[in-house]
Structure formats: C-alpha cells, structure tokens
Design a protein around this motif. Structure first.
Motif, PDB file in Angstrom:
ATOM      1  N   ILE A   1      -0.648   3.035  -1.906  1.00  0.00           N
ATOM      2  CA  ILE A   1      -1.306   3.801  -0.773  1.00  0.00           C
ATOM      3  C   ILE A   1      -2.982   3.834  -1.013  1.00  0.00           C
ATOM      4  N   GLU A   2      -3.225   3.555   0.419  1.00  0.00           N
ATOM      5  CA  GLU A   2      -4.882   3.289   0.431  1.00  0.00           C
ATOM      6  C   GLU A   2      -5.372   4.109   1.239  1.00  0.00           C
ATOM      7  N   ASN A   3      -6.703   4.609   0.821  1.00  0.00           N
ATOM      8  CA  ASN A   3      -7.497   5.185   2.091  1.00  0.00           C
ATOM      9  C   ASN A   3      -8.867   4.012   2.044  1.00  0.00           C
ATOM     10  N   ARG A   4      -9.218   3.662   3.376  1.00  0.00           N
ATOM     11  CA  ARG A   4     -10.186   2.836   3.475  1.00  0.00           C
ATOM     12  C   ARG A   4     -11.282   3.449   4.567  1.00  0.00           C
ATOM     13  N   ARG A   5     -12.518   3.525   4.258  1.00  0.00           N
ATOM     14  CA  ARG A   5     -13.485   4.064   5.137  1.00  0.00           C
ATOM     15  C   ARG A   5     -14.647   3.104   5.339  1.00  0.00           C
TER      16      ARG A   5
ATOM     17  N   GLY B   1      -8.452   4.663   7.557  1.00  0.00           N
ATOM     18  CA  GLY B   1      -8.232   5.575   6.902  1.00  0.00           C
ATOM     19  C   GLY B   1      -6.781   5.679   5.963  1.00  0.00           C
ATOM     20  N   THR B   2      -6.073   6.473   5.688  1.00  0.00           N
ATOM     21  CA  THR B   2      -5.001   6.561   4.778  1.00  0.00           C
ATOM     22  C   THR B   2      -3.749   5.421   5.319  1.00  0.00           C
ATOM     23  N   MET B   3      -3.183   4.589   4.647  1.00  0.00           N
ATOM     24  CA  MET B   3      -2.311   3.593   4.838  1.00  0.00           C
ATOM     25  C   MET B   3      -1.087   3.444   3.886  1.00  0.00           C
ATOM     26  N   LEU B   4       0.000   3.577   4.191  1.00  0.00           N
ATOM     27  CA  LEU B   4       0.885   3.127   3.293  1.00  0.00           C
ATOM     28  C   LEU B   4       1.258   1.591   3.346  1.00  0.00           C
ATOM     29  N   THR B   5       0.973   0.654   2.323  1.00  0.00           N
ATOM     30  CA  THR B   5       0.805  -0.831   2.620  1.00  0.00           C
ATOM     31  C   THR B   5       1.909  -1.247   1.991  1.00  0.00           C
ATOM     32  N   ASN B   6       2.572  -0.662   0.924  1.00  0.00           N
ATOM     33  CA  ASN B   6       3.751  -1.034   0.239  1.00  0.00           C
ATOM     34  C   ASN B   6       4.594   0.023  -0.177  1.00  0.00           C
TER      35      ASN B   6
ATOM     36  N   THR C   1      -0.830   2.688   9.021  1.00  0.00           N
ATOM     37  CA  THR C   1      -1.155   4.086   9.332  1.00  0.00           C
ATOM     38  C   THR C   1      -0.385   5.174   9.821  1.00  0.00           C
ATOM     39  N   GLU C   2       0.734   4.466  10.632  1.00  0.00           N
ATOM     40  CA  GLU C   2       1.902   5.419  10.907  1.00  0.00           C
ATOM     41  C   GLU C   2       3.271   4.560  10.807  1.00  0.00           C
ATOM     42  N   PRO C   3       3.790   4.501   9.556  1.00  0.00           N
ATOM     43  CA  PRO C   3       4.850   3.683   9.231  1.00  0.00           C
ATOM     44  C   PRO C   3       6.133   4.084  10.190  1.00  0.00           C
ATOM     45  N   SER C   4       6.598   3.331  10.670  1.00  0.00           N
ATOM     46  CA  SER C   4       7.731   3.510  11.461  1.00  0.00           C
ATOM     47  C   SER C   4       9.130   2.367  11.654  1.00  0.00           C
ATOM     48  N   PHE C   5      10.341   2.875  12.249  1.00  0.00           N
ATOM     49  CA  PHE C   5      11.463   1.915  12.257  1.00  0.00           C
ATOM     50  C   PHE C   5      11.382   1.367  13.730  1.00  0.00           C
ATOM     51  N   ASP C   6      10.307   0.955  14.375  1.00  0.00           N
ATOM     52  CA  ASP C   6      10.434   0.557  15.695  1.00  0.00           C
ATOM     53  C   ASP C   6      10.696  -0.765  15.963  1.00  0.00           C
ATOM     54  N   VAL C   7      10.786  -1.405  14.937  1.00  0.00           N
ATOM     55  CA  VAL C   7      11.148  -2.927  14.993  1.00  0.00           C
ATOM     56  C   VAL C   7      12.727  -2.916  15.128  1.00  0.00           C
TER      57      VAL C   7
END
Length: 397
Positions: A117-121, A149-154, A235-241
């Motif tokens: 989890i990351e927060n980039r500013r 901002g806040t991201m779920l990268t892994n 920033t908005e993880p989803s199942f759109d794929v």
C-alpha cells in the motif's frame, strides 16, 4: 506505461540471495516487494557505515525479526525526491514523497501472500514524475514520484513448484516488477529517469488484476508471461477487466548464468501487446524490447537495452539505452546511463544522460544525489539542452 502511474531482473525469480531457498521466491525484480525486503540488493557481506535506525529502535526491529522468523516480513519506508532544473520553462523545482507499507506472509511451504500500500504526494504544484514535461523535455525524470494519493499496488498470491521449476502469481499485480527489467531498474534505489527504468517503449498498465507465471527451461533459460488489466487503476482497484476484456499481454524469454543470479546476469527478449479501448480512447499497442546486463566480479554492471513500439501510447516509439553500474564498499552504488529516443509523430530525437551516486549510510538509510542532462528537449525546441539536479532519500523502518 506504468510505474504505478509509473507505473521492476526479469524473471522467473528464484533468488535474490545466493543462499535463498527456491520456496522463498516468486516473480520479482529489483523494485518488487521481495527485493525491497532484502537489504543491500541481496549482495553478500554488507559493511554498513552505521546501524541507524536499528540502533535507536532495537526493540522494534527485534520484534520485526521475530515476525520474520515466523513467516511474516514487512517494511514501512518513506522516500523523498527533490529536483531542480535550469530550463527556461516551468516551475524550476519540484518535490514529492512516497510512504509505503509492504510485506509478505509465507502462508504455506510453497505459497505466500504479498501486499503493498502506498501514498504518493507532490510537495508543490508539479510532481517529480512530470517535472521533465514541465521543463520542456519528453522525459519522465522522477519515475514513480507522482501525486496519486493512496494506492493498492500489490495484493497477490504466489504459488511455487516445490522443485523450483515454475512460479505463478495472481491478484493485484504491478507488472513493472518483472516485465523487461534488469539489475538497475528500481526508481527507489537506482536510476530516476524512466529511460533507464522499465523500458520507455512498453505501454505497461498501472497495477491491476492479472496473472503471471515463470518457467525454468533448464539451468540457464527461462520464460515469463503475464496477462493483466490494460486499464488498471491502483487508486480504485476493481474487477472491470472481466467486463471490458481489455488486457495487456507480455512474454519474455531469457538467459541467465544461474538461478541465483537471475537479475544480476541476464539477457532477454520481451514481446508485448495491449488491447484497444472500447471507447476509442486508446488504440491497440504492441512492441518488442531487448535487454542485456551482466554483473562482473560483483562490482560492475554494464547494460544495453532497446525497444520499438507500434501505435504506441508509451513515452517513446524507439529507444536505445546503455550504461554502467558500479557497486562499491558499503554497497554504495554509482550509475551512469545514456539514452537515445524517438517519439511518435515527432521527427526529432532526444538524448538523455543520468548519473547518480547512492550513499548507503546503512541498509535502512540511503541518500542519492543525481544529475540528468537532456540534449534537444522535444517539448521545447527553442532550448538546446537542460540540466536537472536531484536528491533522493530513503529510510526504512
């Protein structure tokens, strides 16, 4: 292109440390969680100048070490980057910081869960990632230091063959951790310009749902492949794929001197393709990349990297990079890189040079001054060249 909006030794990764067991590894490169959990680039016999911050928080680090012995490893780190330009355009200076919490839980003998989890500013109006554009160059001069901002990268599961013949990862993946990478690819510990990070001709998506795997082909050859969401948004993880079906695909075949040297000694070819967007905002994209890097006497790492793309939304349509890394006592690292690039629909070429010196004050504290020189900046034809000075710091708890 990624590196989590930007959005890391290509690999069927079997080892960062020469004596690590196969069951401890998944797909990983120098900017992956696995690498960041391994101090000093996985090199043996480190000679730290100090033990800071371990010597001021001994209880905390002993607690962490105890968790690691029971299969749960984690780090909390903070990175800061400042850059200054002599361009006659733009703000003239920039800064940004990244707070990261990441780790790995060895849930079973051959399976593990990885998270980050990351927060980039940005510290001002312009984030370092876009400072090159602001200064008149078609260049990512501060890779990964954005204002997302806040991201779920892994957040993915890794399953490994007990004999070390294959590895599979499924979940929220950052493909820049293992697509077309080499030993000096990490923007956290090595070069800062994208020309020397993940290949700037590859339109790698931002982190999203995907599946990746690697297979050993004998003692020296391997194959790594991946399929992931072409519209990933950490920033908005989803199942759109699963609804759009828009995916990025890559496959890589490589040669290494041995499974314990897979991103120190590595030659590989990568081919990739990214689907067009249903709404017409993105055309189909495809290309190929070549990389060769070899770690000589555990001291010198020369590299040569090239890429071409067609219909690309990546930074460059053609790119050629070469350079040298020099590992020194205390695991300091010096690096110099040279890049030639052509962009889509622009007839001119741009030349980029970056040099840096990473001071390893301790395995958990690093200071890295750098200089980037860009000749014929493509976004400002009126200026012959520009120079960008940088200072990066990283502390790990």
């Amino acid at each position: 292109m990624s590196r989590s909006t930007y959005g890391a030794a290509t690999l069927l990764a079997l080892s960062l440390l020469p004596n690590a067991t196969l069951a401890q590894q998944g797909l990983s490169g120098p900017s992956s969680v696995e690498a960041d959990l391994t101090p000093d680039d996985g090199l043996t016999d480190p000679q730290p100048r100090t033990e800071f911050p371990r010597n001021v928080l001994p209880g905390y680090f002993s607690w962490k070490d105890g968790l690691a012995e029971n299969g749960f490893r984690f780090n909390l780190d903070y990175l800061a980057l400042g850059q200054w330009s002599d361009s006659d355009l733009g703000e003239g200076e920039t800064g940004g910081g990244v707070l990261r919490f990441y780790g790995n839980w060895q849930a079973t003998e051959n399976g593990s869960l990885t998270f980050k989890i990351e927060n980039r500013r940005a510290y001002g109006d312009i984030a370092p990632q876009f400072f090159g554009f602001d200064s008149g160059a078609l260049s990512i001069t501060g890779t990964a230091f954005n204002d997302n901002g806040t991201m779920l990268t892994n957040l993915f599961w890794t399953q490994r063959d007990p004999e070390g013949r294959w590895t599979v990862q499924i979940g929220q993946l950052d493909l820049t951790d293992f697509v077309d990478v080499y030993g000096l690819v990490s923007p956290w510990t090595s070069f800062q310009n994208l020309a020397f990070n993940t290949n700037p001709t590859i339109n790698v998506p931002n982190p999203g749902l995907g599946i990746a795997g690697g297979v050993k082909l004998g003692e020296n050859f391997y194959v790594v492949g991946a399929v992931a969401d072409a519209k990933g948004d950490p920033t908005e993880p989803s199942f759109d794929v699963f609804e759009t079906g828009e995916t990025f695909k890559s496959i890589e075949i490589g040669y290494t001197s041995g499974t314990d040297r897979i991103y120190f000694d590595n030659i590989h070819l990568t081919v990739w393709q990214s689907d067009a967007a249903e709404d017409g905002s993105r055309a189909e994209d495809k290309g190929a990349a070549f990389s060769a890097a070899w770690f000589i006497d555990n001291t010198w790492m020369p590299f040569l990297r090239a890429g071409v793309a067609e219909g690309t939304a990546a930074l460059y349509e053609r790119s050629l990079s070469t350079g040298l890394g020099w590992y020194r006592r205390n695991n300091d690292l010096a690096g110099i890189g040279l890049n030639w690039a052509e962009a889509k629909d622009i007839d001119e070429t741009q030349f980029t040079t970056e040099a840096f010196y990473r001071f390893n004050i301790s395995p958990d504290l690093q200071i890295t001054p750098s200089i980037q020189y860009i000749r014929d900046p493509l976004l400002n034809p009126g200026q012959d060249d520009l120079t960008i000075l940088g200072l990066r710091a990283r502390i790990v708890f």
